[in-house]
Design a protein around this motif. Structure first.
Motif, short mmCIF file in Angstrom:
data_model
loop_
_atom_site.label_atom_id
_atom_site.label_comp_id
_atom_site.label_asym_id
_atom_site.label_seq_id
_atom_site.Cartn_x
_atom_site.Cartn_y
_atom_site.Cartn_z
N ILE A 169 0.87 2.65 -7.86
CA ILE A 169 0.52 2.81 -6.61
C ILE A 169 0.92 4.15 -5.75
CG2 ILE A 169 0.70 1.80 -3.99
CD1 ILE A 169 0.69 -1.16 -5.64
N ASP A 197 4.34 -0.57 -8.73
CA ASP A 197 4.82 0.24 -7.28
C ASP A 197 4.60 1.68 -7.85
OD1 ASP A 197 5.04 -1.98 -5.96
OD2 ASP A 197 7.32 -1.96 -6.14
N HIS A 241 0.87 -1.14 0.05
CA HIS A 241 -0.18 -0.14 0.07
C HIS A 241 0.76 1.26 0.00
CE1 HIS A 241 -3.09 2.82 1.72
NE2 HIS A 241 -3.92 2.04 0.96
N TYR A 242 0.22 2.23 -0.63
CA TYR A 242 1.25 3.68 -0.70
C TYR A 242 1.56 4.20 0.76
CZ TYR A 242 -3.44 5.47 -0.21
OH TYR A 242 -4.76 5.88 0.36
N VAL A 292 -3.12 4.16 -5.06
CA VAL A 292 -3.76 3.02 -5.39
C VAL A 292 -4.25 2.15 -4.10
CG1 VAL A 292 -3.96 0.97 -6.57
CG2 VAL A 292 -3.27 3.14 -7.90
N ASP A 293 -5.53 1.60 -4.01
CA ASP A 293 -5.67 0.75 -2.88
C ASP A 293 -6.43 -0.36 -3.88
OD1 ASP A 293 -6.81 -0.82 -0.99
OD2 ASP A 293 -7.61 0.80 0.10
#
Length: 259
Positions: A245, A242, A204-205, A250-251
């Motif tokens: 994201i 990546d 996750h970011y 992005v989720d």
């Protein structure tokens, strides 16, 4: 092309995080349009609340209407439009199946699955779920979970799906430690017999584990000596995803396939 509209859109694009405020004469100089025309553009944007003018500095900044449009776009935006083409490219280059998986509680959920036309179909399909301890796609997620989450999964029991399934708790812990060390996972015939898979984690970011990216195929087409080639494809795909994201925050839980 409508020249005035084109100039107006270019004017709006100058408002960025690095420079969120502009004066009218600055803008005229920047886009190479005379001041009178720029002033008319700015007045129109301001009247429709796409721009706001500071009464003290006389500089302009983005207005509430653009924020509203951004919210509308965010709600309707499908993450898959960014990521799915990367998966397609990986499939074409590798000639094997590509899977995108996300973490969902104690399971991995398949979000996207691409298989070349000439490939024997596997049991993994979009929407399918699997325990996190079985196979590379899922262990590459499990390895990055908090230790208490890992132990909870182990305590629930480790089912033996094939003779190759890692169902021994100590062996599983050792394998998870190895994944943390090297940054990717490999499995052979653990969930589906005679199928090899290599996978890497996706974060996750905000930094926590979110999912995984996998290349998978029959062992006769993916012998040991070819793993390095597939690993290179996998890592290049991960690098591209990546970036998306991070840039678009992005989720993967909002991933939707498009027709």
């Amino acid at each position: 092309m409508l020249k005035t509209l084109d100039q107006s859109l270019k004017l709006l694009q100058l408002f960025t995080k690095d420079k969120p405020e502009w004066g009218a004469r600055e803008l005229a100089k920047e886009i190479g349009v005379n001041h009178a025309n720029v002033f008319r553009m700015l007045s129109t944007f301001e009247a429709n609340r796409y721009l706001e003018k500071d009464p003290v500095t006389k500089k302009y900044s983005l207005g509430i209407r653009l924020w509203e449009l951004g919210l509308t776009m965010r709600e309707s935006f499908h993450v898959s439009r960014l990521i799915h083409p990367i998966l397609e490219s990986m499939m074409e280059e590798s000639g094997e199946s590509i899977f995108l998986t996300c973490l969902d509680g104690d399971e991995g959920l398949t979000l996207d699955a691409l298989e070349p036309d000439n490939v024997v179909k596997f049991s993994v399909s979009v929407g399918s779920r699997c325990p996190l301890f079985v196979g590379a796609s899922y262990r590459s997620i499990m390895a990055y979970l908090p230790q208490e989450h890992i132990e909870r999964i182990i305590q629930q029991g480790l089912k033996q799906y094939t003779k190759n399934t890692i169902a021994d708790p100590d062996q599983l812990r050792a394998e998870l430690a190895h994944i943390l060390e090297v940054g990717w996972a490999r499995s052979s015939g653990e969930y589906t017999p005679d199928v090899l898979a290599i996978a890497c984690p996706l974060f996750h970011y905000e930094g926590h584990i979110m999912g995984s990216l996998t290349i998978s195929g029959p062992q006769y087409r993916m012998p040991e000596e070819s793993v390095e080639k597939y690993y290179d494809i996998l890592m290049r795909g991960k690098e591209q995803i990546d970036k998306i994201i991070t840039e678009y925050r992005v989720d993967l839980s909002r991933y939707y396939l498009f027709g």
